[in-house]
Design a protein around this motif. Structure first.
Motif, PDB file in Angstrom:
ATOM      1  N   GLN A  98       0.833  -1.208   0.000  1.00  0.00           N
ATOM      2  CA  GLN A  98       0.000   0.000   0.000  1.00  0.00           C
ATOM      3  C   GLN A  98       0.867   1.257   0.000  1.00  0.00           C
ATOM      4  O   GLN A  98       0.578   2.212  -0.726  1.00  0.00           O
ATOM      5  CB  GLN A  98      -0.925  -0.002   1.215  1.00  0.00           C
ATOM      6  CG  GLN A  98      -2.031  -1.023   1.133  1.00  0.00           C
ATOM      7  CD  GLN A  98      -2.816  -1.129   2.438  1.00  0.00           C
ATOM      8  OE1 GLN A  98      -2.394  -0.636   3.477  1.00  0.00           O
ATOM      9  NE2 GLN A  98      -3.966  -1.792   2.372  1.00  0.00           N
ATOM     10  N   MET A  99       1.910   1.256   0.816  1.00  0.00           N
ATOM     11  CA  MET A  99       2.805   2.416   0.875  1.00  0.00           C
ATOM     12  C   MET A  99       3.508   2.634  -0.460  1.00  0.00           C
ATOM     13  O   MET A  99       3.656   3.775  -0.914  1.00  0.00           O
ATOM     14  CB  MET A  99       3.839   2.242   1.992  1.00  0.00           C
ATOM     15  CG  MET A  99       3.251   2.237   3.386  1.00  0.00           C
ATOM     16  SD  MET A  99       2.455   3.784   3.819  1.00  0.00           S
ATOM     17  CE  MET A  99       3.860   4.835   4.016  1.00  0.00           C
ATOM     18  N   LEU A 100       3.926   1.562  -1.098  1.00  0.00           N
ATOM     19  CA  LEU A 100       4.588   1.668  -2.398  1.00  0.00           C
ATOM     20  C   LEU A 100       3.618   2.218  -3.441  1.00  0.00           C
ATOM     21  O   LEU A 100       3.988   3.080  -4.244  1.00  0.00           O
ATOM     22  CB  LEU A 100       5.133   0.305  -2.824  1.00  0.00           C
ATOM     23  CG  LEU A 100       5.975   0.267  -4.085  1.00  0.00           C
ATOM     24  CD1 LEU A 100       7.204   1.168  -3.944  1.00  0.00           C
ATOM     25  CD2 LEU A 100       6.409  -1.156  -4.390  1.00  0.00           C
ATOM     26  N   ASN A 104       4.172   5.790  -5.333  1.00  0.00           N
ATOM     27  CA  ASN A 104       4.196   5.921  -6.793  1.00  0.00           C
ATOM     28  C   ASN A 104       3.105   6.861  -7.290  1.00  0.00           C
ATOM     29  O   ASN A 104       3.325   7.654  -8.225  1.00  0.00           O
ATOM     30  CB  ASN A 104       4.083   4.549  -7.460  1.00  0.00           C
ATOM     31  CG  ASN A 104       5.359   3.743  -7.318  1.00  0.00           C
ATOM     32  OD1 ASN A 104       6.450   4.296  -7.226  1.00  0.00           O
ATOM     33  ND2 ASN A 104       5.229   2.427  -7.277  1.00  0.00           N
ATOM     34  N   ALA A 105       1.921   6.809  -6.672  1.00  0.00           N
ATOM     35  CA  ALA A 105       0.833   7.708  -7.067  1.00  0.00           C
ATOM     36  C   ALA A 105       1.208   9.154  -6.752  1.00  0.00           C
ATOM     37  O   ALA A 105       0.985  10.055  -7.576  1.00  0.00           O
ATOM     38  CB  ALA A 105      -0.452   7.328  -6.334  1.00  0.00           C
ATOM     39  N   GLU A 112       3.255  15.378 -12.640  1.00  0.00           N
ATOM     40  CA  GLU A 112       2.251  16.069 -13.453  1.00  0.00           C
ATOM     41  C   GLU A 112       2.112  17.527 -13.022  1.00  0.00           C
ATOM     42  O   GLU A 112       2.010  18.428 -13.868  1.00  0.00           O
ATOM     43  CB  GLU A 112       0.908  15.346 -13.346  1.00  0.00           C
ATOM     44  CG  GLU A 112       0.900  13.991 -14.043  1.00  0.00           C
ATOM     45  CD  GLU A 112      -0.334  13.167 -13.741  1.00  0.00           C
ATOM     46  OE1 GLU A 112      -1.228  13.646 -12.996  1.00  0.00           O
ATOM     47  OE2 GLU A 112      -0.403  12.028 -14.239  1.00  0.00           O
ATOM     48  N   GLU A 113       2.138  17.764 -11.701  1.00  0.00           N
ATOM     49  CA  GLU A 113       2.041  19.142 -11.213  1.00  0.00           C
ATOM     50  C   GLU A 113       3.250  19.963 -11.665  1.00  0.00           C
ATOM     51  O   GLU A 113       3.111  21.117 -12.069  1.00  0.00           O
ATOM     52  CB  GLU A 113       1.938  19.158  -9.690  1.00  0.00           C
ATOM     53  CG  GLU A 113       0.589  18.711  -9.154  1.00  0.00           C
ATOM     54  CD  GLU A 113       0.557  18.619  -7.632  1.00  0.00           C
ATOM     55  OE1 GLU A 113       1.600  18.834  -6.976  1.00  0.00           O
ATOM     56  OE2 GLU A 113      -0.517  18.331  -7.100  1.00  0.00           O
ATOM     57  N   LEU A 114       4.438  19.365 -11.581  1.00  0.00           N
ATOM     58  CA  LEU A 114       5.645  20.070 -12.024  1.00  0.00           C
ATOM     59  C   LEU A 114       5.602  20.350 -13.521  1.00  0.00           C
ATOM     60  O   LEU A 114       5.981  21.439 -13.973  1.00  0.00           O
ATOM     61  CB  LEU A 114       6.898  19.266 -11.675  1.00  0.00           C
ATOM     62  CG  LEU A 114       7.362  19.342 -10.224  1.00  0.00           C
ATOM     63  CD1 LEU A 114       8.525  18.393  -9.993  1.00  0.00           C
ATOM     64  CD2 LEU A 114       7.766  20.757  -9.855  1.00  0.00           C
ATOM     65  N   ASP A 115       5.142  19.354 -14.282  1.00  0.00           N
ATOM     66  CA  ASP A 115       5.023  19.561 -15.734  1.00  0.00           C
ATOM     67  C   ASP A 115       4.061  20.715 -16.035  1.00  0.00           C
ATOM     68  O   ASP A 115       4.348  21.573 -16.889  1.00  0.00           O
ATOM     69  CB  ASP A 115       4.541  18.275 -16.424  1.00  0.00           C
ATOM     70  CG  ASP A 115       5.607  17.192 -16.462  1.00  0.00           C
ATOM     71  OD1 ASP A 115       6.788  17.504 -16.199  1.00  0.00           O
ATOM     72  OD2 ASP A 115       5.248  16.020 -16.734  1.00  0.00           O
TER      73      ASP A 115
END
Length: 129
Positions: A98-100, A104-105, A112-115
């Motif tokens: 779950q943590m992984l 990753n999400a 996406e925010e940086l892009d």
């Protein structure tokens, strides 16, 4: 330090895992052994077994019955603790997965925010020049 004292300290230290009653009853076994009559009095009966000869007495039989009972008790507790440990490992593995997934999400979301931020900045730079 003698073995009996070491075993007692270990059993007292592990009360979070299991109760002291789940440990081998070393004192009880030692007490039964202490009650053995001397082998010199000739009260033993010989019992033939395939490929071996052993001498048994009522005291020896009592000792081996107690030893068998103690070993079965310890084995049952070991199996219980093993099952408990395997369940905990399974839960930890699920939590790790779950943590992984969340990591990753989050990583994808930040990318996406940086892009988007870079694209907006580029647009602003193009408009000002």
């Amino acid at each position: 330090m003698k073995f009996g004292k070491q075993l007692l300290k270990a059993s007292e230290a592990s009360t979070q895992l299991c109760s002291m009653q789940q440990w081998l009853d070393y004192k009880g076994l030692k007490k039964v052994l202490g009650a053995f009559p001397s082998c010199k009095n000739g009260n033993e009966e010989e019992v033939e077994k395939p490929n071996e000869t052993i001498k048994t007495s009522p005291h020896e039989r009592a000792f081996f019955r107690l030893m068998q009972s103690e070993l079965e008790k310890v084995t049952r507790e070991f199996i219980r603790l093993r099952v408990q440990l395997l369940q905990q490992v399974k839960q930890l593995k699920m939590q790790q997965d779950q943590m992984l997934y969340l990591y990753n999400a989050l990583k994808q979301t930040r990318k996406e925010e940086l892009d988007n931020l870079l694209a907006t900045q580029l647009e602003l730079n193009v408009k000002t020049h």
